[in-house]
Design an enzyme around this catalytic site. Structure first.
Site, short mmCIF file in Angstrom:
data_model
loop_
_atom_site.label_atom_id
_atom_site.label_comp_id
_atom_site.label_asym_id
_atom_site.label_seq_id
_atom_site.Cartn_x
_atom_site.Cartn_y
_atom_site.Cartn_z
N ARG A 69 1.14 -1.35 0.40
CA ARG A 69 -0.28 0.06 -0.11
C ARG A 69 1.07 1.50 -0.15
O ARG A 69 0.70 1.64 -1.03
CB ARG A 69 -0.84 -0.01 0.64
CG ARG A 69 -2.32 0.68 1.07
CD ARG A 69 -1.43 2.42 1.15
NE ARG A 69 -1.06 2.52 2.64
CZ ARG A 69 -0.89 3.58 3.08
NH1 ARG A 69 -0.42 5.08 2.30
NH2 ARG A 69 -0.56 3.96 4.36
N GLU A 70 1.68 1.74 1.52
CA GLU A 70 2.78 2.65 1.70
C GLU A 70 3.55 2.29 0.13
O GLU A 70 4.37 3.82 -0.86
CB GLU A 70 3.08 2.71 3.00
CG GLU A 70 3.91 4.21 2.97
CD GLU A 70 3.56 5.68 2.86
OE1 GLU A 70 2.74 5.06 3.93
OE2 GLU A 70 3.75 6.21 2.85
N HIS A 130 -7.08 -0.63 2.65
CA HIS A 130 -7.03 1.36 2.98
C HIS A 130 -7.97 1.30 2.80
O HIS A 130 -8.87 1.23 1.77
CB HIS A 130 -5.82 1.47 2.78
CG HIS A 130 -4.96 2.71 3.62
ND1 HIS A 130 -4.66 4.32 2.20
CD2 HIS A 130 -5.10 2.79 4.41
CE1 HIS A 130 -4.59 4.70 3.71
NE2 HIS A 130 -4.52 3.92 5.23
N ARG A 187 -8.96 -0.06 12.30
CA ARG A 187 -8.18 1.26 12.34
C ARG A 187 -8.55 2.20 12.18
O ARG A 187 -8.51 2.54 11.02
CB ARG A 187 -6.32 0.53 12.30
CG ARG A 187 -5.30 1.33 12.07
CD ARG A 187 -3.98 1.55 11.70
NE ARG A 187 -4.87 2.53 9.86
CZ ARG A 187 -3.85 1.31 8.98
NH1 ARG A 187 -3.05 0.62 9.43
NH2 ARG A 187 -4.45 1.63 7.64
N THR A 224 3.28 11.66 10.18
CA THR A 224 2.64 11.66 8.34
C THR A 224 4.12 12.02 7.10
O THR A 224 3.99 12.01 6.22
CB THR A 224 1.30 12.03 8.16
OG1 THR A 224 0.79 11.66 8.86
CG2 THR A 224 1.10 12.69 6.48
N HIS A 263 2.92 4.54 12.88
CA HIS A 263 3.51 4.86 11.21
C HIS A 263 4.62 6.39 11.82
O HIS A 263 3.81 7.43 11.22
CB HIS A 263 1.75 5.40 10.54
CG HIS A 263 1.80 4.92 9.12
ND1 HIS A 263 1.94 4.48 7.91
CD2 HIS A 263 1.81 6.09 8.44
CE1 HIS A 263 2.29 4.69 7.43
NE2 HIS A 263 2.38 5.90 6.95
N HIS A 301 7.11 7.87 9.05
CA HIS A 301 7.85 8.69 7.64
C HIS A 301 9.29 9.18 8.77
O HIS A 301 9.52 9.67 9.29
CB HIS A 301 6.74 9.53 7.65
CG HIS A 301 5.77 8.79 6.02
ND1 HIS A 301 5.94 8.83 4.92
CD2 HIS A 301 4.96 8.52 6.51
CE1 HIS A 301 5.14 8.01 4.30
NE2 HIS A 301 4.22 7.89 5.15
N HIS A 340 40.37 -2.75 11.16
CA HIS A 340 39.63 -3.16 11.41
C HIS A 340 39.84 -5.27 10.56
O HIS A 340 39.18 -5.75 12.03
CB HIS A 340 38.49 -2.74 10.05
CG HIS A 340 38.37 -1.51 11.05
ND1 HIS A 340 36.64 -0.94 11.25
CD2 HIS A 340 39.05 -0.23 11.62
CE1 HIS A 340 36.77 0.28 12.04
NE2 HIS A 340 37.95 0.95 12.06
C1 HCA Z 1 -1.84 8.50 3.31
C2 HCA Z 1 -0.87 8.96 4.61
C3 HCA Z 1 -0.63 7.74 5.79
C4 HCA Z 1 -2.00 7.40 6.26
C5 HCA Z 1 -1.53 6.41 7.42
C6 HCA Z 1 -2.36 5.44 7.93
C7 HCA Z 1 0.37 9.05 6.71
O1 HCA Z 1 -1.07 7.27 1.85
O2 HCA Z 1 -3.23 7.71 3.32
O3 HCA Z 1 -3.90 5.47 7.51
O4 HCA Z 1 -2.31 4.77 8.77
O5 HCA Z 1 1.32 8.68 6.44
O6 HCA Z 1 -0.44 9.48 7.18
O7 HCA Z 1 0.05 6.43 5.28
CU CU Z 2 1.92 7.16 5.20
#
Ligand code: HCA
Ligand code: CU
Length: 401
Positions: free
Chosen positions: A10-11, A70, A131, A165, A200, A202, A295
């Site tokens: 997905r991501e 999602h 979730r 995010t 989550h 980034h 090393h």
């Molecule tokens: C996205 C943003 C998301 C959602 C994460 C989630 C983020 O691409 O829709 O739905 O738990 O980073 O907030 O990946």
């Molecule tokens: Cu994300």
């Protein structure tokens, strides 16, 4: 016991230019099953018919991980996802004042929408794991997040995800994921909401893994990751690194099969059209290679002198690279390794000189080239049919174990 959600499908597919064919997605899902992740987020099925098909196929495959999809906070998204037969549904909606204004709406109206959709999903499948993610959680107004999350839980959500995010959090500062998760849990408990917490993270500041571990130490039960850290912009937490650190340093996931990771990484890298960076922890080609003379000499005696992670956990071996930094010990070891130990001191010295010279040209001497160097210096001939060229470096096992 922490649970791992892999969202490569997905991501990961939100990485610019990355699009996996459905047969590749299926292969990736099978490999993730072998690695032993707990949840696979397979896609946002309403986006295309192909994604919908893939989510449905993976959901019906009988894999051990929970299969997730999602969805926006929309009836249609939820219908399509549930129709695919998933056991996990992630619904997201941003509740920051900024976004509310942008969408010309108010918090109560948005919360009504979210709770209605969570309840709708719940009514569609009583056993579904739901979730709710307030997108950009950590930069949203605290009260909005707590209000939306507690209402979502009341409506039937099992998990609240704290989404960083934009990769904004920094451990040990006011923007700490540890503090965020701890406070959120407390404030939700005050409202009689006791969801599982997911994180989550980034990687915009290169801190995704550090923040994820911060969330984990604060008791987050689910951590999101992707193979190679794929994802929007700088991506997400890298799955292999996360699993290795949790297993080696926090005694988590003794059932995870990290030796499956190289095959998974090779597949994702190939079909994402993305090379594995040589310095990427666990998976990069250099990360178990010792180079400088001091090393290599110490590591050959005991790799722990210069290694804190065992390459064996993912089925790799420590190795020596020969270049301009090499010392005598490394070259002598490499000569033994190719069966050319016992050269005269004069020849050995010339081999070392040639290795360094080659290194200065920016090349690492591999097994094949070391043979050519030896033949050149000793003026020996070799029947080229006697052996296949071997372009590997010089591996060595841990003498301790
Ligand atoms: C996205 C943003 C998301 C959602 C994460 C989630 C983020 O691409 O829709 O739905 O738990 O980073 O907030 O990946
Ligand atoms: Cu994300």
């Amino acid at each position: 016991m922490v649970r791992i959600l892999d969202t490569t499908l997905r991501e990961g597919e939100q990485t610019p230019g990355v699009c996996f064919d459905n047969h590749i997605k299926l292969a990736i899902a099978d490999m993730l099953d072998h690695v032993g992740v707990d949840i696979i987020e397979t896609g946002h099925p309403v986006v295309t018919a192909e994604i919908e098909h893939s989510v449905r196929q993976i959901a019906s495959r009988g894999l051990a991980p929970l299969i997730g999809a999602h969805a926006r906070s929309l009836r249609r998204d939820i219908d399509v996802a549930l129709n695919c037969g998933v056991g996990f549904l992630g619904i997201f909606y941003c509740v920051s004042n900024d976004r509310l204004q942008h969408h010309q709406t108010t918090l109560p109206r948005v919360i009504e929408k979210i709770t209605e959709m969570v309840a709708y999903a719940r009514s569609g499948n009583p056993r579904l794991r739901i979730r709710y993610t307030p997108e950009d959680t950590v930069r949203s107004e605290w009260e909005n997040v707590v209000e939306a999350a507690s209402e979502a839980v009341r409506a039937g959500a099992d998990i609240i995800s704290v989404a960083d995010t934009t990769g904004y959090m920094i451990p040990g500062t006011k923007r700490s994921m540890y503090d965020y998760v701890s406070r959120l849990r407390d404030d939700l408990a005050v409202r009689s909401a006791f969801p599982q917490i997911a994180v989550h993270c980034h990687n915009d500041r290169g801190l995704a893994l550090a923040n994820a571990l911060d969330g984990y130490r604060a008791g987050a039960e689910i951590i999101d990751a992707t193979v190679l850290g794929l994802g929007e912009r700088a991506g997400l937490v890298d799955l292999a690194t996360l699993l290795a650190v949790l297993q080696s340093d926090f005694n988590e996931g003794q059932h995870w099969n990290l030796r499956e990771l190289p095959r998974l990484y090779d597949t994702v890298s190939r079909y994402a059209g993305m090379e594995i960076p040589p310095l990427m922890p666990l998976s990069g080609k250099n990360v178990f290679t010792h180079c400088a003379g001091i090393h290599t000499q110490a590591a050959l005696k005991n790799p722990l002198h210069y290694q804190s992670l065992d390459p064996g956990i993912i089925g790799r071996e420590a190795e020596i690279a020969l270049d301009h930094m090499s010392g005598n010990a490394a070259v002598l070891f490499a000569l033994e390794k190719i069966g050319r130990g016992g050269l005269s001191p004069e020849h050995t010295e010339r081999v070392i000189g040639k290795v360094k010279e080659t290194g200065r040209m920016g090349r690492v001497v591999n097994q094949d080239e070391l043979r050519h160097i030896v033949n050149f210096i000793t003026n020996e001939r070799e029947n080229p049919l006697d052996r296949q060229p071997d372009h590997r470096l010089f591996t060595f096992a841990d003498p301790q174990g």
